[in-house]
Design an enzyme around this catalytic site. Structure first.
Site, mmCIF file in Angstrom:
data_model
loop_
_atom_site.group_PDB
_atom_site.id
_atom_site.type_symbol
_atom_site.label_atom_id
_atom_site.label_comp_id
_atom_site.label_asym_id
_atom_site.label_seq_id
_atom_site.Cartn_x
_atom_site.Cartn_y
_atom_site.Cartn_z
ATOM 1 N N TYR A 113 -67.747 0.788 -5.207
ATOM 2 C CA TYR A 113 -66.692 1.798 -5.176
ATOM 3 C C TYR A 113 -66.890 2.651 -3.938
ATOM 4 O O TYR A 113 -68.015 3.033 -3.611
ATOM 5 C CB TYR A 113 -66.775 2.690 -6.427
ATOM 6 N N ASP A 125 -72.293 2.653 2.615
ATOM 7 C CA ASP A 125 -71.769 3.795 1.866
ATOM 8 C C ASP A 125 -72.914 4.333 1.009
ATOM 9 O O ASP A 125 -73.240 3.770 -0.035
ATOM 10 C CB ASP A 125 -70.577 3.363 1.007
ATOM 11 N N LYS A 164 -71.885 13.840 -2.246
ATOM 12 C CA LYS A 164 -72.721 14.212 -3.400
ATOM 13 C C LYS A 164 -73.911 15.106 -3.044
ATOM 14 O O LYS A 164 -73.714 16.299 -2.838
ATOM 15 C CB LYS A 164 -73.108 12.944 -4.167
HETATM 16 C C1 LIG Z 1 -68.685 9.112 -5.384
HETATM 17 C C2 LIG Z 1 -68.560 8.046 -4.356
HETATM 18 C C3 LIG Z 1 -67.551 8.048 -3.382
HETATM 19 C C4 LIG Z 1 -66.425 9.041 -3.408
HETATM 20 O O1 LIG Z 1 -66.865 10.335 -3.239
HETATM 21 P P1 LIG Z 1 -65.903 11.550 -3.712
HETATM 22 O O2 LIG Z 1 -66.604 12.777 -3.253
HETATM 23 O O3 LIG Z 1 -65.787 11.417 -5.193
HETATM 24 O O4 LIG Z 1 -64.603 11.331 -3.028
HETATM 25 C C5 LIG Z 1 -67.577 7.095 -2.398
HETATM 26 N N1 LIG Z 1 -68.539 6.166 -2.361
HETATM 27 C C6 LIG Z 1 -69.520 6.116 -3.271
HETATM 28 C C7 LIG Z 1 -70.586 5.078 -3.166
HETATM 29 C C8 LIG Z 1 -69.551 7.044 -4.314
HETATM 30 O O5 LIG Z 1 -70.498 6.962 -5.243
#
Ligand SMILES: *Cc1c(COP(=O)(O)O)cnc(C)c1O
Length: 439
Positions: A150, A245, A273
């Site tokens: 994701y 990511d 995060k």
């Molecule tokens: C949480 C997450 C996102 C999106 O981040 P948001 O701050 O919710 O937009 C993108 N990539 C990964 C791997 C994530 O865990």
């Protein structure tokens, strides 16, 4: 610890009914709605250390940790103080600030994969911008992603695998034009052959490959390091960028994230995060040569009214400063191992179909004895098992993210005592679950 025998969710239920009038599904982010577990979502009023309290007064040990950001636990004194001080001098100026420099410097000086960063306001925004940069830098259009990873709700990444090995994806959300999904290839994880095929056929059109090096948004799909290394080699050979990511894994599996864990240097990295210490944030960065393509230095446009706002920067700085103590990561990992081993030993002894993949302070309940590396290997019957587990654990004051596909996190505030309690309670809950549902 007060045992939540049959926790009351009356107040939460009332608030949820009201929230449904204001917000689609009563929430501002879908997974919060408790759709795949039972009862209304808990409305949380307060957090402190590893605990949260809901509006009905239930005290919960939190293993969701706001979906990952709270690696120090709730309301950490140093983070709170930094935020309070920042707020007292104003919340946003729309100008550069010294605090922005400080966080940027801290990240870059202690993370060998970062030469330059750009702060944004969410992980989604970080990914969206990194992909635009990869396209701008390479002059190519196609993006490769993996099923089971994701990357936020970026249009071109809300795409799932189509039929056939290497076909264009199909959108996984209404509102994403088919023409967008034609720019994205979706491959299975853990599959070198599929990578070969897509690069053989489209190598010169591929701008980037994006992956969660530690896929943690669809279960915890730990990859073979050789697969990740192959990915690095393949992208390099074909002149495509590799984007890690690390919105979850960054500063979670160590200060230098999954890149250092696997000793693989991506071209670009995305964060979010943890680096905001609980405030909205995202960042992308990597090699300076590539980052210089971003406006105003380069031709790739990207901007943000509240980007690098001083409150977020202060919260992030205070958090990352704590994380510079490497013992903290060592302790988090040891505690996670103890927790996982305590539960696993019980499950093994009783012959339950359960394994608990884990890395650093991330773990996941896999209701199967098999090692799972790809999204399609997850047995869909585990959803029912998880729902039962989630419910039983709430009765025992333990809060997990409300979905079978979500991982759990430990924070530095989860003490040994808390974890001992948690092991006992989870083992009891497992006995109930495996007793009442067929194996
Ligand atoms: C949480 C997450 C996102 C999106 O981040 P948001 O701050 O919710 O937009 C993108 N990539 C990964 C791997 C994530 O865990």
């Amino acid at each position: 610890m007060k045992y939540n025998d049959r926790i009351s969710r009356q107040r939460s239920a009332q608030l949820f009914a009201e929230a449904k009038k204001y917000f689609p599904g009563g929430v501002n982010s879908p997974v919060r709605a408790f759709k795949s577990v039972s009862g209304p979502p808990l409305f949380i009023r307060r957090g402190e250390g590893c605990y949260m309290w809901d509006e009905d007064g239930n005290q919960l040990i939190d293993f969701c940790c706001s979906w990952g950001p709270l690696i120090l636990g709730h309301n950490h004194p140093a983070v709170r103080q930094a935020i309070t001080e920042a707020v007292s001098t104003g919340t946003s100026f729309g100008t550069p600030t010294r605090m922005g420099n400080m966080l940027g410097k801290l990240m870059i000086e202690h993370n060998r994969y970062l030469e330059m960063v750009r702060f944004v306001s969410s992980g989604t925004e970080a990914v969206m911008s990194a992909i635009r940069l990869a396209r701008g830098y390479t002059g190519r259009n196609k993006v490769v992603k993996f099923e089971g990873c994701y990357h936020g709700h970026v249009d071109s990444l809300l795409v799932k695998a189509g039929s056939g090995l290497v076909t264009f994806g199909t959108s996984s959300s209404a509102g994403v034009p088919q023409s967008f999904t034609r720019e994205t290839f979706v491959l299975p994880l853990d599959d070198e052959a599929a990578l070969d095929v897509v690069f053989d056929q489209h190598g010169s059109d591929i701008a980037c490959v994006i992956i969660e090096p530690i896929p943690a948004n669809n279960g915890l799909l730990l990859q073979r390091p050789e697969f990740l290394k192959y990915l690095r080699q393949k992208t390099r050979t074909h002149g495509a960028l590799l984007i890690f990511d690390e919105v979850i894994s960054g500063f979670r599996v160590g200060f230098e994230g999954a890149a250092a864990y696997y000793q693989i240097e991506p071209d670009l990295l995305t964060y979010g995060k943890i680096i905001g210490g609980g405030m909205p944030v995202g960042a992308y960065g990597g090699k300076a040569e590539i980052m210089r393509y971003v406006a105003p230095e380069g031709p790739v446009y990207q901007a943000g009214t509240l980007s690098a706002n001083p409150v977020t920067m202060a919260a992030g700085y205070a958090t990352l400063q704590q994380l510079l103590q490497t013992e903290l990561y060592v302790q988090l990992e040891q505690r996670t191992q103890q927790l996982v081993q305590g539960i696993q030993a019980h499950a093994d002894q009783r012959g339950y179909a359960l394994t608990i993949p884990h890395i650093a302070s991330i773990f996941w309940f896999n209701f199967s004895r098999k090692t799972i590396r790809r999204a399609d290997q997850i047995d869909t019957s585990s959803v029912a098992r998880f729902k039962h587990l989630h419910h039983e654990l709430l009765q025992r004051s333990i809060y997990l993210g409300p979905s079978a596909y979500e991982v759990a996190f430990l924070s530095a505030a989860h003490t040994q005592d808390i974890l001992d309690y948690t092991i006992t309670q989870i083992c009891t809950a497992l006995d109930l679950i495996f007793d009442t549902t067929p194996t």
